[in-house]
Design an enzyme around this catalytic site. Structure first.
Site, short mmCIF file in Angstrom:
data_model
loop_
_atom_site.label_atom_id
_atom_site.label_comp_id
_atom_site.label_asym_id
_atom_site.label_seq_id
_atom_site.Cartn_x
_atom_site.Cartn_y
_atom_site.Cartn_z
N CYS A 165 49.14 42.11 68.18
CA CYS A 165 47.80 42.64 68.45
C CYS A 165 47.76 43.11 69.90
CB CYS A 165 46.75 41.56 68.20
SG CYS A 165 45.05 42.13 68.50
N CYS A 191 41.27 37.86 66.78
CA CYS A 191 42.06 37.93 65.55
C CYS A 191 41.67 36.78 64.63
CB CYS A 191 43.55 37.85 65.87
SG CYS A 191 44.21 39.37 66.60
N CYS A 239 33.81 40.61 66.54
CA CYS A 239 34.01 39.32 67.18
C CYS A 239 35.02 39.38 68.32
CB CYS A 239 34.45 38.27 66.16
SG CYS A 239 33.26 37.98 64.83
N HIS A 299 33.87 41.06 58.05
CA HIS A 299 32.85 40.56 58.97
C HIS A 299 31.50 40.65 58.27
CE1 HIS A 299 31.02 39.61 62.88
NE2 HIS A 299 30.06 40.42 62.49
N CYS A 300 30.86 39.51 58.10
CA CYS A 300 29.61 39.44 57.34
C CYS A 300 28.43 39.44 58.30
CB CYS A 300 29.59 38.18 56.47
SG CYS A 300 28.10 38.04 55.45
N CYS A 309 32.80 36.18 61.06
CA CYS A 309 33.89 36.70 60.25
C CYS A 309 34.20 35.73 59.12
CB CYS A 309 35.14 36.92 61.11
SG CYS A 309 35.14 38.48 62.00
N CYS A 346 44.41 41.39 71.69
CA CYS A 346 44.50 39.96 72.00
C CYS A 346 45.80 39.60 72.71
CB CYS A 346 44.37 39.12 70.72
SG CYS A 346 42.77 39.29 69.90
N HIS A 355 42.47 41.85 63.36
CA HIS A 355 41.59 41.79 64.53
C HIS A 355 40.21 42.30 64.15
CE1 HIS A 355 40.71 41.79 68.88
NE2 HIS A 355 39.97 42.86 68.60
N CYS A 356 39.19 41.52 64.47
CA CYS A 356 37.81 41.90 64.21
C CYS A 356 37.24 42.57 65.45
CB CYS A 356 36.97 40.69 63.81
SG CYS A 356 35.22 41.08 63.53
#
Length: 212
Positions: A5, A25, A22, A32-33, A39, A8, A18-19
């Site tokens: 990543c 990772c 947020c 993602h909710c 996440c 990160c 990776h989000c």
């Protein structure tokens, strides 16, 4: 292979993504909710499924208990105008959320039965033998155990019981992913036609023997 990543500056395990919301990772990231503002991944995927199931039952319970009062207002047994609007609004919201949750919960049940995440359903994971959407599919029962654990008494309880540590996941054997006897059946037939068995005398050989 090894995945890294850039944001990160860490090595990403299998099924880790990776989000961007947020900025971290997430192990076995599903999505993602925005409804839970978090996440959904390895650490809370079971709780997310239970949340959908509990919400589905709760909406069904509200709609069932309010429906009889809706019928009474419809037939004229009750005449209070304010409560009539509240009952109608509550019934409509409960039914609307129930229908939405049925599709969402059904889709995630299908993902669990195939041992896939939402990201893997849209983007096929790549293995050494190439892309395979069923690379983590271990069978229906084992797929359920990956999320809910082996003890069935804990499946419906909000207790962490998922198998593994989120870094390594069992994969389907390469022999199960692609059976060479079935996948290369045409190639086997062509090779069999090209190669002659040893010790077999053909018509051309008989002709050569007669001439000599």
């Amino acid at each position: 292979g090894i995945r890294f990543c850039d944001r990160c500056q860490l090595i990403k395990p299998d099924r880790c993504h990776h989000c961007s919301v947020c900025a971290v990772c997430v192990l076995k990231m599903d999505h993602h909710c925005p409804w839970v503002n978090n996440c959904i991944g390895f650490s809370n995927y079971k709780f997310f499924l239970l949340f959908l199931a509990y919400s589905l039952l709760y909406c069904l319970y509200i709609a069932a208990t309010v429906f009889k009062y809706f019928i009474k207002y419809w037939t004229g047994e009750l005449t209070n105008g304010r409560s009539k609007f509240h009952i109608l609004f509550l019934l409509f919201v409960a039914i609307m959320f129930f229908v939405s949750l049925v599709f969402l919960f059904g889709y995630h049940c299908w993902l669990v039965s195939r041992n896939r995440s939402t990201l893997e359903a849209f983007s096929t994971p790549v293995f050494q033998n190439g892309p395979d959407k069923n690379g983590f599919n271990l069978g229906f029962v084992k797929n359920l155990q990956q999320v809910f654990g082996e003890e069935k008494k804990l499946w419906l309880l909000p207790i962490a019981s998922s198998q593994g540590d989120g870094h390594f996941f069992p994969m389907r054997a390469s022999s199960e992913a692609q059976n060479p006897l079935l996948a290369n059946e045409e190639q086997w037939e062509e090779d069999g036609m090209d190669e002659e068995p040893q010790g077999k005398v053909t018509a051309d050989n008989w002709l050569c023997l007669d001439l000599t």
